[in-house]
Design a protein around this motif. Sequence first.
Motif, PDB file in Angstrom:
ATOM      1  N   PHE A   1      -2.141 -23.505  30.516  1.00 31.72           N
ATOM      2  CA  PHE A   1      -2.727 -23.805  31.819  1.00 31.72           C
ATOM      3  C   PHE A   1      -1.696 -23.728  32.948  1.00 31.72           C
ATOM      4  CE2 PHE A   1      -5.148 -26.247  28.635  1.00 31.72           C
ATOM      5  CZ  PHE A   1      -6.347 -25.573  28.743  1.00 31.72           C
ATOM      6  N   LYS A   2      -0.842 -22.736  32.892  1.00 34.70           N
ATOM      7  CA  LYS A   2       0.127 -22.561  33.979  1.00 34.70           C
ATOM      8  C   LYS A   2      -0.506 -21.849  35.162  1.00 34.70           C
ATOM      9  CE  LYS A   2       4.406 -22.044  33.467  1.00 34.70           C
ATOM     10  NZ  LYS A   2       5.774 -21.556  33.253  1.00 34.70           N
ATOM     11  N   GLU A   3      -1.480 -20.983  34.872  1.00 36.06           N
ATOM     12  CA  GLU A   3      -2.144 -20.224  35.936  1.00 36.06           C
ATOM     13  C   GLU A   3      -3.311 -21.027  36.487  1.00 36.06           C
ATOM     14  OE1 GLU A   3      -2.981 -17.114  38.559  1.00 36.06           O
ATOM     15  OE2 GLU A   3      -1.275 -17.293  37.195  1.00 36.06           O
ATOM     16  N   VAL A   4      -3.284 -21.310  37.782  1.00 34.60           N
ATOM     17  CA  VAL A   4      -4.349 -22.051  38.444  1.00 34.60           C
ATOM     18  C   VAL A   4      -4.914 -21.203  39.576  1.00 34.60           C
ATOM     19  CG1 VAL A   4      -4.955 -24.102  39.783  1.00 34.60           C
ATOM     20  CG2 VAL A   4      -3.343 -24.292  37.879  1.00 34.60           C
ATOM     21  N   GLU A   5      -6.216 -21.013  39.537  1.00 29.00           N
ATOM     22  CA  GLU A   5      -6.891 -20.261  40.599  1.00 29.00           C
ATOM     23  C   GLU A   5      -7.560 -21.246  41.562  1.00 29.00           C
ATOM     24  OE1 GLU A   5      -9.988 -16.650  40.611  1.00 29.00           O
ATOM     25  OE2 GLU A   5     -10.845 -18.555  39.973  1.00 29.00           O
ATOM     26  N   ILE A   6      -7.362 -21.021  42.846  1.00 29.61           N
ATOM     27  CA  ILE A   6      -8.041 -21.822  43.864  1.00 29.61           C
ATOM     28  C   ILE A   6      -9.137 -20.953  44.479  1.00 29.61           C
ATOM     29  CG2 ILE A   6      -7.801 -23.119  46.006  1.00 29.61           C
ATOM     30  CD1 ILE A   6      -4.955 -23.708  45.263  1.00 29.61           C
ATOM     31  N   PHE A   7     -10.374 -21.363  44.232  1.00 27.31           N
ATOM     32  CA  PHE A   7     -11.540 -20.622  44.699  1.00 27.31           C
ATOM     33  C   PHE A   7     -12.067 -21.322  45.949  1.00 27.31           C
ATOM     34  CE2 PHE A   7     -16.153 -20.087  44.856  1.00 27.31           C
ATOM     35  CZ  PHE A   7     -16.280 -18.708  44.751  1.00 27.31           C
ATOM     36  N   ILE A   8     -12.053 -20.601  47.055  1.00 25.58           N
ATOM     37  CA  ILE A   8     -12.393 -21.207  48.345  1.00 25.58           C
ATOM     38  C   ILE A   8     -13.590 -20.489  48.962  1.00 25.58           C
ATOM     39  CG2 ILE A   8     -11.569 -21.746  50.668  1.00 25.58           C
ATOM     40  CD1 ILE A   8      -8.786 -21.919  49.542  1.00 25.58           C
ATOM     41  N   THR A   9     -14.517 -21.283  49.438  1.00 27.02           N
ATOM     42  CA  THR A   9     -15.631 -20.725  50.192  1.00 27.02           C
ATOM     43  C   THR A   9     -15.859 -21.598  51.414  1.00 27.02           C
ATOM     44  OG1 THR A   9     -17.948 -20.011  50.083  1.00 27.02           O
ATOM     45  CG2 THR A   9     -17.370 -21.996  48.879  1.00 27.02           C
ATOM     46  N   PRO A  10     -16.113 -21.003  52.564  1.00 27.23           N
ATOM     47  CA  PRO A  10     -16.313 -21.794  53.789  1.00 27.23           C
ATOM     48  C   PRO A  10     -17.737 -22.293  53.906  1.00 27.23           C
ATOM     49  CG  PRO A  10     -16.366 -19.470  54.314  1.00 27.23           C
ATOM     50  CD  PRO A  10     -16.097 -19.556  52.846  1.00 27.23           C
ATOM     51  N   LYS A  11     -17.889 -23.433  54.555  1.00 27.81           N
ATOM     52  CA  LYS A  11     -19.227 -23.976  54.793  1.00 27.81           C
ATOM     53  C   LYS A  11     -19.922 -23.259  55.923  1.00 27.81           C
ATOM     54  CE  LYS A  11     -22.623 -26.769  54.080  1.00 27.81           C
ATOM     55  NZ  LYS A  11     -23.583 -25.934  54.778  1.00 27.81           N
ATOM     56  N   THR A  12     -19.144 -22.706  56.868  1.00 23.56           N
ATOM     57  CA  THR A  12     -19.723 -21.974  57.988  1.00 23.56           C
ATOM     58  C   THR A  12     -19.198 -20.555  57.967  1.00 23.56           C
ATOM     59  OG1 THR A  12     -17.945 -22.763  59.421  1.00 23.56           O
ATOM     60  CG2 THR A  12     -20.008 -24.000  59.423  1.00 23.56           C
ATOM     61  N   ASN A  13     -19.929 -19.660  58.563  1.00 20.29           N
ATOM     62  CA  ASN A  13     -19.564 -18.250  58.536  1.00 20.29           C
ATOM     63  C   ASN A  13     -18.470 -17.963  59.558  1.00 20.29           C
ATOM     64  OD1 ASN A  13     -19.566 -15.603  57.834  1.00 20.29           O
ATOM     65  ND2 ASN A  13     -21.412 -15.078  58.978  1.00 20.29           N
ATOM     66  N   THR A  14     -17.225 -18.000  59.105  1.00 22.43           N
ATOM     67  CA  THR A  14     -16.082 -17.778  59.993  1.00 22.43           C
ATOM     68  C   THR A  14     -15.162 -16.742  59.363  1.00 22.43           C
ATOM     69  OG1 THR A  14     -15.003 -19.663  58.925  1.00 22.43           O
ATOM     70  CG2 THR A  14     -16.119 -20.077  61.014  1.00 22.43           C
ATOM     71  N   PRO A  15     -15.594 -15.473  59.280  1.00 22.89           N
ATOM     72  CA  PRO A  15     -14.809 -14.469  58.582  1.00 22.89           C
ATOM     73  C   PRO A  15     -13.440 -14.228  59.197  1.00 22.89           C
ATOM     74  CG  PRO A  15     -16.603 -13.456  59.825  1.00 22.89           C
ATOM     75  CD  PRO A  15     -16.833 -14.930  59.848  1.00 22.89           C
ATOM     76  N   SER A  16     -13.288 -14.403  60.499  1.00 20.84           N
ATOM     77  CA  SER A  16     -11.997 -14.143  61.127  1.00 20.84           C
ATOM     78  C   SER A  16     -10.939 -15.119  60.642  1.00 20.84           C
ATOM     79  CB  SER A  16     -12.133 -14.233  62.656  1.00 20.84           C
ATOM     80  OG  SER A  16     -12.580 -15.531  63.032  1.00 20.84           O
ATOM     81  N   ARG A  17     -11.365 -16.339  60.311  1.00 16.56           N
ATOM     82  CA  ARG A  17     -10.407 -17.320  59.823  1.00 16.56           C
ATOM     83  C   ARG A  17     -10.071 -17.067  58.356  1.00 16.56           C
ATOM     84  NH1 ARG A  17     -12.676 -21.817  59.077  1.00 16.56           N
ATOM     85  NH2 ARG A  17     -10.729 -22.973  58.894  1.00 16.56           N
TER      86      ARG A  17
END
Length: 522
Positions: free
Chosen positions: A460-476
């Motif tokens: 378990f050395k490899e950790v993936e952080i999966f992120i999704t925004p609550k609002t549609n802010t593609p530029s950020r």
Amino acid sequence: MESICASQPILPPELISLIIEFIASGTPRVPLLTDQLASLNACSLVCKSFVPLCRRYIFETVTMEFEIGLRSRVDHLIHFLDSRPHIRPYIRHLILGSRPEDWDLPRPPPSSSDIVRLSDINVQTLLDLPAVDSITCLQPSFPPIPMNDTPDSNDFCARIIETYVKRGMLRVLSTRSRFDIPFHEIHAHTSLHTLRLERCSLPHFYFPSLKNLTLQSVHLYVSHVCFFPNLEALSCTSTPVHSEGGDEVSLPCKWPSIKLKSLRLQQITCSFASVAYVSATQNLFLYLRNSAQERNVHPFMHLKTLSITLQQGEFLEFIANLLGELPAIQELIFRVAPLLRLIPLDLMQKLHEANHSLSLRYLPSLPDMNEIPIHDDSRLFAFIEANLNHSGSRFVDRLLLHERLMQTFTASTNQQPIGTVKKKIFNASTSSGSLHVFMQVWNRIISILRSRHPLESEAFKEVEIFITPKTNTPSRIQDGSSILGNADAALGVVMGVFVKDIDNPNLSRVTIALLDTGPAES
């Protein structure tokens, strides 16, 4: 195109079937999304051989909304099925009642003209669908729909369920806030495979064929688990589990199932740490363990998937010790209560200090997610879990190296305008407490899982952080600025941790699901 398709298909039929199945992919036996339905309708127009393949998914689930003022919908459905009998064999799942999003809306009291009666429609059409094996009965928005003017008669939904039960067709039943489900008929006439109950009473009948049981806000007495001796999947959400008490019933089997492969125990909300949830979880585990020990068998020999809500303290130690008793566990999903709001950059730094190699993947905001209220964390969690492997997610390569983290953090601190100092202090204060709680839970659980591997330091050395925004802010999101931190450092909410392939060091991976809630307010 039709003549070409009929004489010599360009693609093998198997491949065409797989393409159409991919378009309709998702949770089975639920209504299709608008874009899925549009795509399938378009595919059905390609040529005649496409029509039955598309109809299989278009008409698999049919919803009858008994809503005030929507009488025309019921009439239209009956007329549609009467005039197109060739459609009936495609219908496998009936949803009876109001739409889920309308469950909690206030309703005016109905007049007698608003109630749809059996005498007003051709009910035999709905009782004569040859392939129906799944029924979902939702809470009606007004009193039960009577069959006739007799006050004690069963209502329309119960009549449909009873009809398909007596034919031995019903395999899946889901119901919400109803207490008139004919379980005595179900027990006598059919081999029920899956049962989902929300705000209902648990049936006191023996169901040896039942494999999947889902309970939400249903009182459960541990001894009543014996009604389902061959259960393979049990899911309890906000379900009080009592060690004793309840109605005196005769148990046909003394022992609960030892065949459980999946166990999901969650709070309906993680906004607070529920004492009742801790008690319920411990009662259930202790009962299963003690019952198995009386039989001299292992209580969790087949358990492969465990989904649970964790808290600090004694309960964390209870679950950590339990993980050592699960020889077959391959998937662990856990949430932490209360919900943890922190700065993603701080979390990444702590994980890096714990010798984890990090990768980042983000999923641009989806319209369906934005329709879920921010406080409804249970639905948000379920949505994120269902979309962890979404094809629209993107990897951010080499963005989380330690040097890059330090450079970003230093640059954002040095370039910070004087007017934003208060916001930075607020962010740090908000994040530190949550981060401490998360890392305490994280380190304890990961240490237990690592102990299962011969080379503990490599697991378990490899950790993936999966992120999704609550609002549609593609530029950020596109350049990762909201994740790595800048003058407008963002706050995120840890929605859950997903550990897959626990005992396979070559495939095992850990994913932390983080909901990006945008820049923090001072």
